[in-house]
Design a protein around this motif. Structure first.
Motif, short mmCIF file in Angstrom:
data_model
loop_
_atom_site.label_atom_id
_atom_site.label_comp_id
_atom_site.label_asym_id
_atom_site.label_seq_id
_atom_site.Cartn_x
_atom_site.Cartn_y
_atom_site.Cartn_z
N GLU A 287 0.86 -1.18 0.00
CA GLU A 287 0.00 0.00 0.00
C GLU A 287 0.90 1.23 0.00
O GLU A 287 1.83 1.33 0.80
CB GLU A 287 -0.89 -0.01 1.24
N THR A 288 0.62 2.16 -0.89
CA THR A 288 1.47 3.33 -1.04
C THR A 288 0.61 4.56 -1.27
O THR A 288 -0.63 4.49 -1.29
CB THR A 288 2.47 3.12 -2.20
N HIS A 289 1.26 5.69 -1.46
CA HIS A 289 0.58 6.96 -1.71
C HIS A 289 0.33 7.14 -3.21
O HIS A 289 0.80 6.37 -4.05
CB HIS A 289 1.42 8.11 -1.18
N ALA A 290 -0.37 8.20 -3.55
CA ALA A 290 -0.77 8.41 -4.94
C ALA A 290 0.41 8.58 -5.88
O ALA A 290 0.36 8.15 -7.04
CB ALA A 290 -1.69 9.64 -5.03
N LEU A 291 1.50 9.19 -5.41
CA LEU A 291 2.64 9.42 -6.28
C LEU A 291 3.30 8.12 -6.73
O LEU A 291 3.85 8.04 -7.83
CB LEU A 291 3.68 10.29 -5.56
N GLY A 292 3.25 7.11 -5.86
CA GLY A 292 3.93 5.85 -6.19
C GLY A 292 3.03 4.75 -6.69
O GLY A 292 3.51 3.66 -7.03
N ALA A 293 1.73 5.01 -6.77
CA ALA A 293 0.79 3.94 -7.08
C ALA A 293 0.88 3.44 -8.52
O ALA A 293 0.38 2.36 -8.83
CB ALA A 293 -0.64 4.41 -6.79
N GLY A 294 1.51 4.22 -9.40
CA GLY A 294 1.59 3.80 -10.80
C GLY A 294 2.77 2.93 -11.14
O GLY A 294 2.89 2.45 -12.28
N LEU A 295 3.68 2.68 -10.20
CA LEU A 295 4.90 1.93 -10.50
C LEU A 295 4.67 0.43 -10.34
O LEU A 295 5.34 -0.26 -9.59
CB LEU A 295 6.05 2.38 -9.59
N SER A 296 3.71 -0.09 -11.10
CA SER A 296 3.24 -1.47 -10.89
C SER A 296 3.71 -2.44 -11.97
O SER A 296 3.31 -3.60 -11.96
CB SER A 296 1.71 -1.48 -10.85
N GLY A 297 4.56 -1.99 -12.88
CA GLY A 297 4.96 -2.85 -13.99
C GLY A 297 5.71 -4.10 -13.56
O GLY A 297 6.52 -4.06 -12.63
N THR A 310 7.89 -1.06 -8.60
CA THR A 310 7.86 -1.48 -7.21
C THR A 310 7.87 -3.00 -7.08
O THR A 310 8.56 -3.53 -6.20
CB THR A 310 6.64 -0.87 -6.49
N PRO A 311 7.15 -3.76 -7.92
CA PRO A 311 7.26 -5.22 -7.82
C PRO A 311 8.69 -5.72 -7.98
O PRO A 311 9.13 -6.62 -7.26
CB PRO A 311 6.36 -5.71 -8.95
#
Length: 436
Positions: A287-297, A310-311
């Motif tokens: 769980e993270t903040h809005a700035l980091g939520a898109g780093l899901s690749g 982040t994965p």
């Protein structure tokens, strides 16, 4: 009107002297990090290839760690690209990016040419950082834009103007001109692994040099360009941030140093998962903040795209215990675990921005059960387990095991800088020649 605030900022920069112990101490630490991380970058195969293809002319400025001394512009551009290439350069959560990387390479290269005194170089570096950070605070970029190469250009101009000894009006003109030279880069270039994202910092540093030279030649004006380029075109701009607490708040003391070779938004999750490592991990919820939520690749195909995943960062930390500059990006176990990492935004963590860039990590295990850890900021943030000189130097020695002489010269320069009568030779000694 933004020109009024820029004028005040220009007056402050032109008169800046190194009199405050706190920013001086922190400046030395940021400088040490910049010098070492740049050397790490220039030693990478792709940067050696770029240097060879560039064929920069010989000159007075060191291309740190390469054994080469090149023109000021080449040192500024190539040094900036190398500095950010392994995602290990210092940053600032209030500026929302990397103030030092936007100006230090240009200022250091110009100081080598001018043989500036240590006091002048220290003041110029501090000016570069503080002006860049204030423009970062003032700028809210449009959705999808990357912060490299836009709001930070005025920082490079301010530092170079200070070295050139420009007066208040000319310094303000340099700063405003630099604000009219931004890069409009998309964040997807970073997540997809396109190194153009690194080149944006090269452009920022050279553009700052250009703006300062224009001001020195009487060709620059302060007309409020910042509010138009950084505001109307690229987002929104609050010029009052440029002068808020000017001379009393030092943003350089509020930054962070990196231990992990990945985007800073991944670091709290990495720090958390390192406390939860164990055999037979079934899955990881981040769980993270809005700035980091898109780093899901999870389909990275080079190191840059991996560093913005982040994965990847969480999986590499869980499997190997570290996310260093050589972290394995093709390890089957890392890739398999990364596909079992789920990244979500948590409203309560977003609400804690900008003072905290928190992450909450829950690890489930195949044998049953789960454990959770929450981290308010990454280790190395000024507000959370800050790093000192011994810590930063130890990281650099670990990342540059074959360059101990260069690291020690960087440590010495960062300590001694304000008192040096001239800096040209000390800077050129960082070219890496005859280093063990």
């Amino acid at each position: 009107m933004s020109e009024e605030h820029v004028a005040e900022l220009g007056k402050w920069v032109a008169g800046l002297a190194m009199v405050e112990s706190s920013p001086v101490d922190r400046l030395g630490l940021v400088l040490l990090d910049v010098l070492g991380v740049t050397a790490l970058g220039t030693g990478q195969p792709e940067h050696r290839a770029l240097h060879a293809a560039w064929r920069p002319p010989a000159g007075p400025a060191p291309l740190i760690g390469t054994g080469a001394r090149v023109s000021v512009d080449a040192a500024a551009w190539l040094g900036a690209m190398a500095l950010v290439s392994r995602e290990l350069d210092e940053g600032n959560k209030y500026a929302k990016g990397h103030p030092a990387a936007h100006g230090f390479p240009a200022v250091l290269a110009l100081a080598a040419e001018l043989d500036s005194s240590g006091a002048d170089l220290a003041a110029a570096l501090l000016a570069a950082y503080e002006v860049a950070s204030r423009f970062g605070r003032a700028t809210k970029l449009r959705q999808g834009m990357h912060p490299h190469g836009n709001w930070g250009v005025p920082g490079a101009a301010a530092g170079c103007a200070r070295l050139l000894g420009l007066d208040a009006a000319a310094t303000a003109a340099a700063i405003d001109t630099a604000a009219g030279l931004p890069v409009a880069g998309h964040f997807a270039s970073a997540t997809s692994g396109n190194p153009v994202r690194d080149a944006w910092l090269g452009a920022a540093n050279v553009s700052g040099l250009v703006a300062a030279r224009m001001a020195a030649g009487g060709m620059a004006r302060n007309t409020g360009t910042a509010a138009l380029s950084l505001g109307e075109l690229l987002g929104s701009f609050d010029s009052t941030e440029l002068t808020a607490e000017l001379g009393t708040r030092w943003d350089i003391t509020l930054g962070y140093f990196k231990r992990h070779a990945a985007c800073s938004f991944t670091h709290p999750a990495v720090d958390a998962v390192l406390t939860l490592r164990g055999p037979d991990i079934e899955g990881v919820l981040v769980e993270t903040h809005a700035l980091g939520a898109g780093l899901s690749g999870v389909d990275w195909d080079n190191r840059l795209s991996a560093m913005f995943s982040t994965p990847f960062a969480v999986a590499a930390a869980a499997v190997t215990g570290a996310v260093g500059p050589g972290a394995p990006i093709d390890d089957p176990e890392v890739r398999a675990l990364a596909r079992r990492v789920r990244l979500v935004e948590a409203d309560d963590l977003t609400a804690r921005l900008p003072d905290e860039r928190a992450a909450r990590v829950t690890v489930t295990y195949t044998g049953g059960g789960s454990r959770t850890a929450e981290v308010p900021n990454p280790i190395g943030d000024a507000d959370h387990h800050p790093l000192g000189e011994a810590d930063v130097a130890a990281l650099l020695r670990a990342w540059l095991p074959d360059r101990p002489g260069l690291v020690e010269r960087a440590v010495a320069l960062s300590r001694d800088l304000p008192g040096l009568p001239a800096t040209g030779d000390a800077l050129r000694a960082l070219d890496g020649k005859e280093q063990s």
